[in-house]
Design a protein around this motif. Structure first.
Motif: not given
Length: 72
Positions: A16-25
């Motif tokens: 979730e943190r990575l998705r929020a930081e980078r806008g990833l799926g």
């Protein structure tokens, strides 16, 4: 490939943190973290540090060096 997996809480939070930081799926974030885990850890370059001891020893004769170090 499609599959169902159960993520531990710490892994879910990392995704979730990575998705929020980078806008990833979701899949892209999980793949990014999995690939990071597959890489060998970066190692620091070894640097030998010498110290001047005030002695000059010819190491061609190992026996003499060992005698010198033993104080004989």
């Amino acid at each position: 490939m499609r599959t169902t997996i159960d993520l531990d809480e710490d892994v879910r939070l990392a995704v979730e943190r990575l998705r929020a930081e980078r806008g990833l799926g979701l899949s892209e974030a999980v793949n990014t973290l999995a690939r990071a885990g597959l890489k060998p850890p970066a190692r620091e370059r070894y640097v030998h540090r010498g110290a001047k001891l005030g002695l000059r020893v010819d190491v061609a004769n190992v026996g003499e060096v060992l005698d010198l170090l033993d104080g004989r």
